[in-house]
Design a protein around this motif. Structure first.
Motif, PDB file in Angstrom:
ATOM      1  N   GLN A   1      25.918  50.104  56.873  1.00 40.79           N
ATOM      2  CA  GLN A   1      26.573  50.121  55.574  1.00 40.79           C
ATOM      3  C   GLN A   1      27.747  49.161  55.612  1.00 40.79           C
ATOM      4  O   GLN A   1      28.086  48.609  56.659  1.00 40.79           O
TER       5      GLN A   1
ATOM      6  N   VAL B   1      34.000  50.289  56.385  1.00 42.65           N
ATOM      7  CA  VAL B   1      34.963  51.149  55.694  1.00 42.65           C
ATOM      8  C   VAL B   1      36.276  51.063  56.445  1.00 42.65           C
ATOM      9  O   VAL B   1      36.342  51.331  57.637  1.00 42.65           O
TER      10      VAL B   1
ATOM     11  N   GLY C   1      34.906  50.336  65.794  1.00 41.77           N
ATOM     12  CA  GLY C   1      34.275  49.515  64.765  1.00 41.77           C
ATOM     13  C   GLY C   1      34.269  48.022  65.037  1.00 41.77           C
ATOM     14  O   GLY C   1      34.035  47.221  64.125  1.00 41.77           O
TER      15      GLY C   1
ATOM     16  N   THR D   1      30.743  46.587  64.483  1.00 41.51           N
ATOM     17  CA  THR D   1      30.472  46.601  63.043  1.00 41.51           C
ATOM     18  C   THR D   1      31.167  45.429  62.359  1.00 41.51           C
ATOM     19  O   THR D   1      30.582  44.744  61.509  1.00 41.51           O
TER      20      THR D   1
ATOM     21  N   ASP E   1      40.533  56.351  54.407  1.00 42.40           N
ATOM     22  CA  ASP E   1      39.280  55.692  54.799  1.00 42.40           C
ATOM     23  C   ASP E   1      38.420  56.614  55.672  1.00 42.40           C
ATOM     24  O   ASP E   1      37.193  56.581  55.587  1.00 42.40           O
ATOM     25  N   SER E   2      39.071  57.416  56.500  1.00 45.87           N
ATOM     26  CA  SER E   2      38.330  58.389  57.317  1.00 45.87           C
ATOM     27  C   SER E   2      37.565  59.359  56.421  1.00 45.87           C
ATOM     28  O   SER E   2      36.400  59.685  56.674  1.00 45.87           O
TER      29      SER E   2
ATOM     30  N   LYS F   1      36.559  58.863  53.339  1.00 51.16           N
ATOM     31  CA  LYS F   1      35.451  58.165  52.682  1.00 51.16           C
ATOM     32  C   LYS F   1      34.243  58.080  53.612  1.00 51.16           C
ATOM     33  O   LYS F   1      33.107  58.353  53.216  1.00 51.16           O
ATOM     34  N   LEU F   2      34.503  57.676  54.859  1.00 47.06           N
ATOM     35  CA  LEU F   2      33.405  57.536  55.812  1.00 47.06           C
ATOM     36  C   LEU F   2      32.755  58.887  56.099  1.00 47.06           C
ATOM     37  O   LEU F   2      31.523  59.003  56.135  1.00 47.06           O
TER      38      LEU F   2
ATOM     39  N   SER G   1      30.553  60.098  53.293  1.00 42.35           N
ATOM     40  CA  SER G   1      29.273  59.386  53.195  1.00 42.35           C
ATOM     41  C   SER G   1      28.250  59.918  54.185  1.00 42.35           C
ATOM     42  O   SER G   1      27.043  59.809  53.959  1.00 42.35           O
ATOM     43  N   LYS G   2      28.702  60.516  55.281  1.00 36.93           N
ATOM     44  CA  LYS G   2      27.788  61.045  56.290  1.00 36.93           C
ATOM     45  C   LYS G   2      27.414  62.504  56.016  1.00 36.93           C
ATOM     46  O   LYS G   2      26.279  62.918  56.271  1.00 36.93           O
TER      47      LYS G   2
ATOM     48  N   PRO H   1      35.982  55.954  63.915  1.00 39.07           N
ATOM     49  CA  PRO H   1      34.721  55.911  63.163  1.00 39.07           C
ATOM     50  C   PRO H   1      33.548  56.537  63.894  1.00 39.07           C
ATOM     51  O   PRO H   1      32.746  57.247  63.283  1.00 39.07           O
TER      52      PRO H   1
ATOM     53  N   ILE I   1      31.425  59.543  62.205  1.00 38.15           N
ATOM     54  CA  ILE I   1      29.998  59.391  61.899  1.00 38.15           C
ATOM     55  C   ILE I   1      29.186  60.465  62.616  1.00 38.15           C
ATOM     56  O   ILE I   1      28.320  61.121  62.021  1.00 38.15           O
TER      57      ILE I   1
END
Length: 877
Positions: free
Chosen positions: A156, A159, A189, A192, A318-319, A321-322, A325-326, A353, A357
C-alpha cells in the motif's frame, strides 16, 4: 534460295534421350510412390523431433525473460506449414495408391493424378530434409532490452513516511548529492520507502537509463551483488559464470560509466565497496545516484553518503491510520468499547510499522472487548506470546542484536531492558552499572568511562537505543520487548531476567520465586517494605530504586552472595541502610542517590570490591565514618554532588580521597575554603572531578577562577549560599590567556549560582563555550552577566574568537533585583530553547537578536513573551 532460309536440324538421339528420362522419372514417381511415402513419414517424424527439441530451448529461454529470434520463429512456422501439407498428402494416400491400379500401376485410370501426387511427395521429402538441416541453431533467443525500471510489489502507499520520501526524492534531483543513506531500526519502513522510490520512477518523467534494485541482506556476499547488477545491465549468465570477479568488475564499469543510473541497495550491514564491484562513484558529471538502507548509522559514513535521513517511528496519528487499515472498520465498529481498547494497543506498538501491521492483522477478527483486553494484557506481560510477534517481529529485530560485534555489546543492550517502558535512562548511571557488572573490566581509569560512552554510541548507531538528549537515552518499547524475549526465553540459561518495572506493585512478595534469577528489576513501583529474605544465589543485579521503601530488614541481603549491582536510589523514605549489607561481599556498584539516609554504616567496610558509589542528592547525609571511603581500594567512581545538607564535607574526607589510587570519576560538594584549598592542592582530584558544588562558604574571600579552570573535565558547577564570597575573579589578561590556552571550562555544560550576594557579574562564563544551562538566582548585587569593561580588558589577547553562550539551551534569571542587562553587546543564542526571566525589575533589554531566538520560548514573570520580544528586537519591560 538456300541462302534465304535455313532449316533447323533436330537431333533425334537427344530428343529421344530427353523423352526417355522424363518417362523414366515419371515412371519412378509412380513405381516408388509407396516407398517415398514411408520415407516422408520418417523424415517428418525427425523434423518434428527437432522442432520439439527446439521449442524446449525456446521455452526455457523465454522463462528467463528472453525473446526468440526471428529466424527461429520463421523456421518453426515453416515446419508447421510442412507438417500440415504432409498431413494432407498422407490423407490422399489411399485414394492415389490403392484405387484404380493395374499391373505395375502404369494402367491407372488417373495416371496423371498419381504422377502429380508422387511429385508432391518427393518435393515435400526434400523440403522436410532441408528444414531439418536448417534447424541446427546455436542460439534460439536473445535478451530483451531491459525496462529502465522494474516495478516492485508494495502492499500500500506509505503511511507516515511521506515527508521523508519527499526529502529523498528532492535529493535525487540535486546535482551535489550522489549517495543517500536511509537508516533506522528494523521494521520501521526503510524497505517500504525504498520500494516507493523505485516505483516512483515508473510514472515520473526522468532521464535515468536504468534503475537497479539489489537486496544486500545481513549475509553480504559482494559477488552476489555484482551478479545482480551484471544481470540488470544485460550481461549474460554464461559470462557472469565464466569470467573472473575482476574481469566482470571491469565490464560493469565500462557499461555503467556510459549510463545515468540509480542503484538502490536495500538492507546493507557493512560497507559495500562499489568500486570493487565495478560501480562508478556518482559525481556531478555523470549525475548517477545511489540510495541505500541500513540499520546502522555508521554504515552511512562508511558508504561516503552525501546526505543521510533517519526513518523514524510513526506519530500516533499515522500509527492509528495504519492500524485501522489492518484491523478493518467492521471490527473496530463491532462494539462500542473496542475503539478505546484499540487505541491502547496502538500505544503499545510505539509507532513501529512492523508491530502495527502484525498486531493489526492478528486483531482483525477479534470483535469482543474481552479479546482486546486480553491482547493488551499479553502485550504488557509478555509480548512474545502474542500471535505472530515471536515469529514475525522479534526475529527480524533480533538480526540487529545478533549483528553486534561482541557479547559485551549484546549484554549492555539487554541491560537497558531492566528499566521501565519509555524510560529516560541516564547515560552516566548506566555506565556506572556496566562497570559494576564487569562489562568494562578490561578498561582502566578514564578508558572504562570512555568505552561506556562508545558502547552507547554503537547501540544508538545500530538504532537499538534512541537519543533523548545529550545525557539520556531510551529504548523503544518494541526493542525492549524483544530484549526481554531474548533475556527471558531465548538466552534464559545465560541471562535469566525477571523484570516487573513500573507495574505498580505494592509488595515484593507478590513476585514469584527469585531463585535462579540473574538480574531482577522491581524499580518504579510502590513497594514500601521488604519483609522476606529471599534466597537467590545467582542474583547479580537488583533494582529497587524509585519505590517507597522505608526500611530494609537486616538479613534481607544474607543470601545474595553474587550480587554486584544494588540500586536503591530515589527511595525518599529510606533513612538508613541495614547493617546486614555487609553480606554483599561481591558488590561493585551501590547507588543510594536521592534517598534520605542520614549516615553510612561502618559495616560498609566489608564491601572491598566496591567500584562505584553514588551518594548524590543525599541531602540529609550528615555522617560518614572516618576512613570508610578510603577503605574501598578498588573505587573507580565516587559521586557526592549535593551531598549532605546538614553538615559539611569534612576536610578529612578530602584527605581520604587522595589515597584512592583507582579513582577516576568524582563529583563532590565542598563547604569551606579550607576544604576547597586542600582539594585544589591535589592535581589528581582536580583531574577526575566532573561535578563540583560549593555550598555555604561562611567567610569572605575572592576565588580565583583560574583554580577552577584547571579541572579539565568539570561539567557541572554549583555555587550555593556563599553569601560572603566576593567574586569569581579573573585577575589579569595573562590569567585569561592561560585559561584560554589550557581549554579551561571546555567541558562545563551547567552552571547554577544561587544566593551569592556579593557577585556583581559573571564575565568568566565567556570561557565556557559549551554551556547549555545557566541558572542564576537571588544574587542581589549582580548588575550585568557579562561586564563589557572586564571583557575589554582581555579582549585583545583572548576573546576575539569567543562566542559567549553559542550552545546555551536554557537560561533562568530570577530574583536579581539590580540586573540591568545581560551584556551591552548583542549576543547570538542560536540554540536557545527556553529563557525564563522573573523578578528582575531593572532588566530592560535581553540583548537577544530576534532572529536567533525565533523558536525559543521566552517567559517574563511567568508570562510567555517570545513573540513580543522577537517583534521588539529584544526589548523587554
Amino acid at each position: 534460295m538456300g541462302g534465304v532460309c535455313s532449316i533447323t536440324v533436330f537431333s533425334c538421339d537427344a530428343f529421344l534421350s530427353r523423352f526417355l528420362d522424363c518417362t523414366v522419372r515419371k515412371a519412378k514417381y509412380l513405381s516408388e510412390l509407396e516407398d517415398n511415402l514411408v520415407a516422408l513419414q520418417i523424415e517428418l517424424q525427425k523434423l518434428i523431433e527437432t522442432r520439439n527439441d527446439m521449442m524446449r530451448r525456446v521455452l526455457i529461454a523465454e522463462q528467463q525473460q528472453m525473446k526468440r529470434m526471428d529466424q527461429v520463429q520463421g523456421w518453426l512456422s515453416r515446419v508447421q506449414d510442412v507438417e500440415i501439407e504432409v498431413g494432407e498428402l498422407l490423407q490422399l494416400k489411399y485414394q492415389e495408391v490403392d484405387k484404380y491400379s493395374c499391373i505395375g500401376g502404369y494402367c491407372s485410370k488417373n495416371c496423371k493424378s498419381r504422377y502429380e501426387y508422387g511429385e508432391k511427395v518427393i518435393k515435400m521429402l526434400k523440403v522436410a530434409a532441408t528444414l531439418k538441416v536448417e534447424g541446427d541453431f546455436n542460439e534460439v533467443a536473445e535478451r530483451l532490452p531491459e525496462d529502465p525500471v522494474d516495478e516492485r510489489p508494495i502492499e500500500q502507499a506509505i503511511v507516515g513516511l511521506e515527508s521523508t520520501f519527499d526529502k529523498v526524492w528532492r535529493c535525487l534531483g540535486e546535482e551535489s548529492v550522489g549517495i543517500i543513506g536511509l537508516y533506522g531500526m528494523g521494521g520501521v519502513g526503510k524497505t517500504t520507502l525504498l520500494t516507493q522510490i523505485n516505483n516512483k520512477f515508473l510514472n515520473t518523467e526522468n532521464d535515468f537509463d536504468v534503475v537497479i534494485w539489489v537486496v544486500a541482506s545481513k549475509d553480504l556476499r559482494i559477488e552476489r551483488i555484482q551478479e545482480k547488477i551484471g544481470k540488470r545491465i544485460g550481461l549474460s549468465e554464461d559470462y557472469l559464470r565464466s569470467e573472473s570477479f575482476e574481469e566482470k568488475a571491469s565490464k560493469i564499469f565500462k557499461i555503467m560509466s556510459k549510463k545515468k543510473f540509480v542503484l538502490l541497495l536495500d538492507d546493507i550491514w557493512e560497507r559495500v565497496d562499489l568500486n570493487k564491484v565495478g560501480v562508478p562513484t556518482p559525481n556531478p558529471k555523470m549525475a548517477s545516484k545511489i540510495v541505500f538502507t541500513t540499520r546502522i548509522f555508521d554504515v552511512c559514513g562508511f558508504m561516503d553518503a552525501h546526505r543521510n535521513f533517519k526513518v523514524t517511528c510513526l506519530t500516533y496519528e499515522d500509527s492509528w491510520k495504519l492500524f485501522q487499515s489492518k484491523v478493518g472498520k467492521e471490527t473496530l465498529d463491532s462494539h462500542p468499547d473496542i475503539l478505546e481498547l484499540a487505541e491502547t494497543v496502538v500505544n503499545e506498538c510505539a509507532g513501529l510499522p512492523l508491530a502495527l501491521i502484525t498486531i493489526g492483522r492478528a486483531m482483525a477478527n477479534k470483535k469482543t472487548p474481552e479479546e482486546w483486553s486480553y491482547a493488551i494484557q499479553v502485550l504488557r506481560r509478555s509480548a512474545s506470546e502474542f500471535a505472530r510477534m515471536g515469529k514475525e517481529v522479534y526475529p527480524l529485530l533480533k538480526f540487529s542484536y545478533d549483528s553486534l560485534s561482541n557479547d559485551t555489546l549484546r549484554s549492555c543492550l539487554l541491560y537497558c531492558a531492566l528499566f521501565p517502558e519509555d524510560y529516560n535512562i541516564f547515560k552516566r548511571d548506566l555506565i556506572d552499572y556496566w562497570i559494576g557488572e564487569g562489562f568494562l573490566d578490561e578498561y582502566d581509569n578514564w578508558a572504562a568511562q570512555n568505552k561506556g560512552y562508545y558502547i552507547i554510541g554503537v547501540l544508538l548507531d545500530a538504532c537499538l537505543l534512541e537519543k533523548k538528549d545529550d545525557d539520556y537515552v531510551k529504548m523503544h518499547d518494541v526493542i525492549r520487548d524483544m530484549a526481554l524475549w531474548i533475556a527471558c526465553d531465548i538466552e534464559k540459561e545465560k541471562e535469566n531476567f525477571l523484570v516487573h518495572a513500573g507495574e505498580g506493585l505494592t509488595e515484593a512478595k507478590t513476585i514469584i520465586e527469585w531463585e535462579g534469577i540473574k538480574r531482577l528489576s522491581l524499580m518504579e513501583n510502590k513497594i514500601s517494605h521488604l519483609s522476606n529474605a529471599p534466597r537467590c544465589p545467582q542474583l547479580q543485579t537488583l533494582f529497587l530504586n524509585r519505590n517507597k521503601l522505608g526500611s530494609i530488614r537486616n538479613d534481607f541481603f544474607e543470601f545474595m552472595p553474587s550480587l554486584r549491582v544494588l540500586n536503591l536510589s530515589h527511595n525518599c523514605y529510606l533513612w538508613s541502610l541495614p547493617t546486614g549489607i555487609s553480606a554483599l561481599v561481591s558488590l561493585q556498584c551501590l547507588d543510594v542517590s536521592g534517598t534520605d539516609i542520614k549516615l553510612l554504616p561502618i559495616e560498609l567496610k566489608a564491601l572491598k570490591n566496591l567500584k562505584c558509589l553514588n551518594l548524590e542528592y543525599t541531602l540529609f547525609l550528615n555522617r560518614i565514618p572516618q576512613n570508610l571511603i578510603s577503605n574501598f581500594p578498588r573505587l573507580h567512581v565516587l559521586r557526592m554532588f549535593s551531598c549532605g545538607y546538614l553538615s559539611q564535607t569534612a576536610e578529612f574526607l578530602v584527605e581520604e580521597l587522595r589515597y584512592l589510587e583507582n579513582l577516576n570519576v568524582l563529583s563532590i560538594t565542598l563547604k569551606s575554603f579550607c576544604a576547597l584549598r586542600r582539594f585544589l592542592d591535589s592535581e589528581k582530584l582536580q583531574c577526575c572531578t566532573q561535578s563540583l558544588s560549593l555550598e555555604d562558604f561562611d567567610n569572605s574571600e575572592a576565588l580565583n577562577v583560574l583554580s577552577l579552570a584547571e579541572m579539565k573535565h568539570l561539567g557541572a558547577l554549583n555555587i550555593y549560599s556563599c553569601a560572603h564570597l566576593e567574586e569569581l575573579a579573573i585577575n589579569n589578561a595573562e590569567q585569561a590567556k592561560v585559561i584560554r590556552q589550557n581549554h579551561g571550562f571546555h567541558h562545563l555544560r551547567m552552571i547554577h549560582i544561587e544566593s551569592c550576594f556579593k557577585f556583581r557579574d559573571l564575565t568568566w562564563l565567556i570561557f565556557a563555550p559549551k554551556l547549555e544551562i545557566i541558572h542564576i538566582s537571588s544574587c542581589q548585587e549582580v548588575e550585568e552577566i557579562i561586564s563589557v569593561a572586564k571583557l575589554s580588558a582581555v579582549e585583545g589577547l583572548v576573546s576575539r574568537n569567543l562566542k559567549p553562550f553559542a550552545k546555551l539551551q536554557y537560561l533562568t534569571l530570577e530574583y536579581l533585583r539590580n540586573l540591568r542587562i545581560i551584556c551591552q553587546k548583542i549576543l547570538f543564542f542560536q540554540d536557545l530553547k527556553e529563557a525564563r526571566i522573573s523578578n528582575c525589575p531593572k532588566l530592560k533589554k535581553l540583548a537577544f537578536i530576534s532572529e536567533s531566538v525565533r523558536d525559543c520560548k521566552i517567559f517574563v514573570n511567568g508570562e510567555e513573551r517570545g513573540r513580543e520580544i522577537a517583534a521588539a528586537g529584544g526589548q523587554s519591560h
